[in-house]
Design a protein around this motif. Sequence first.
Motif, PDB file in Angstrom:
ATOM      1  N   GLN A  18      14.951  10.683  12.744  1.00 14.14           N
ATOM      2  CA  GLN A  18      13.680  11.362  12.674  1.00 14.14           C
ATOM      3  C   GLN A  18      12.297  10.739  11.908  1.00 14.14           C
ATOM      4  O   GLN A  18      12.522   9.764  11.474  1.00 14.14           O
ATOM      5  N   SER A  19      11.297  11.499  12.327  1.00 20.17           N
ATOM      6  CA  SER A  19       9.986  10.783  11.889  1.00 20.17           C
ATOM      7  C   SER A  19       9.993  11.256  10.355  1.00 20.17           C
ATOM      8  O   SER A  19      10.331  12.356   9.763  1.00 20.17           O
ATOM      9  N   ILE A  21       8.033  12.207   6.867  1.00 23.54           N
ATOM     10  CA  ILE A  21       7.270  13.276   6.408  1.00 23.54           C
ATOM     11  C   ILE A  21       6.108  12.674   5.280  1.00 23.54           C
ATOM     12  O   ILE A  21       6.542  11.669   4.581  1.00 23.54           O
ATOM     13  N   GLU A  26       4.499  20.253   4.266  1.00 24.10           N
ATOM     14  CA  GLU A  26       4.025  20.063   5.413  1.00 24.10           C
ATOM     15  C   GLU A  26       4.536  21.155   6.613  1.00 24.10           C
ATOM     16  O   GLU A  26       5.587  21.663   6.511  1.00 24.10           O
ATOM     17  N   ASP A  27       3.574  21.399   7.403  1.00 25.92           N
ATOM     18  CA  ASP A  27       3.988  22.407   8.324  1.00 25.92           C
ATOM     19  C   ASP A  27       4.584  21.806   9.729  1.00 25.92           C
ATOM     20  O   ASP A  27       4.112  21.977  10.827  1.00 25.92           O
ATOM     21  N   ASN A  28       5.985  21.279   9.473  1.00 24.29           N
ATOM     22  CA  ASN A  28       6.790  21.059  10.529  1.00 24.29           C
ATOM     23  C   ASN A  28       8.101  21.044  10.261  1.00 24.29           C
ATOM     24  O   ASN A  28       8.559  21.393   9.176  1.00 24.29           O
ATOM     25  N   SER A  29       8.913  21.032  11.208  1.00 22.05           N
ATOM     26  CA  SER A  29      10.463  21.340  10.782  1.00 22.05           C
ATOM     27  C   SER A  29      11.112  20.461  10.061  1.00 22.05           C
ATOM     28  O   SER A  29      12.042  20.819   9.096  1.00 22.05           O
ATOM     29  N   ASN A  30      10.962  19.166  10.160  1.00 29.28           N
ATOM     30  CA  ASN A  30      11.622  18.272   9.239  1.00 29.28           C
ATOM     31  C   ASN A  30      11.206  18.379   7.759  1.00 29.28           C
ATOM     32  O   ASN A  30      12.109  18.606   6.908  1.00 29.28           O
ATOM     33  N   ARG A  32      10.476  21.284   6.418  1.00 29.04           N
ATOM     34  CA  ARG A  32      10.682  22.866   6.348  1.00 29.04           C
ATOM     35  C   ARG A  32      12.092  22.644   5.809  1.00 29.04           C
ATOM     36  O   ARG A  32      12.878  23.294   5.107  1.00 29.04           O
ATOM     37  N   HIS A  33      13.081  21.773   6.773  1.00 30.01           N
ATOM     38  CA  HIS A  33      14.376  21.673   6.475  1.00 30.01           C
ATOM     39  C   HIS A  33      14.589  21.100   5.339  1.00 30.01           C
ATOM     40  O   HIS A  33      15.797  21.528   4.442  1.00 30.01           O
TER      41      HIS A  33
END
Length: 211
Positions: A18-19, A21, A26-30, A32-33
């Motif tokens: 995955q990308s 962070i 940050e406001d992205n799924s990775n 947040r998880h």
Amino acid sequence: MAISNVTICNLALQKLGQSRIVSLDEDNSNARHCNVCFETLRDKELRAAMWNFALKRATLAASATAPDFKYSYAFPLPSDALRIIFPPRLGLDWKIESHEGSPAILTNDGSSLEIRYVARITDPTKFDMSFVEMLACKIAWHLCEVITQSNTKKQALADEYTDLKKEAKRLNAFERIPEEQPLDSWIAARQQGSIYLTDRGWMVGAGGSDY
């Protein structure tokens, strides 16, 4: 490069393809998880073993309120304590229970108590590097299903985590002098020449027969 919570999460994301962070906020799924599970998994892995970098000592003061029965003192635990290391002493009467809403050691041992414990370490620069990789692998395993939906990948991460944990614990053990364990009362009595045979069988104490 200094180790940070983000560094550890990026190692986990790398294992999942995955990308990266930049921040856990940050406001992205990775991000947040990782943010949801990081502290929980960190504390779980810290508590799971006596990591040298997480060992601390403290002298506890007794609570002003004694336990209701059996024990004379209650010693509230440090707020960062994840696991108490019980001293190698025969007849230890320590009991960890909730006392006035917080975990405490209940005991009849004196008005102060010296303890060693595994602490919650929130500064990742204090982590051993083998712990860093192991924690990253655990985070990757935890996030694998939600991110990749691959059971094969999750099993591979589980196997990698097992190997990394064994290695981390092995390296950790190299840096610790083994503590003397308490002797079983039977062995101790034999070494002191105080086990003897009577008409009621073998007895422990001051006695006559050598064994």
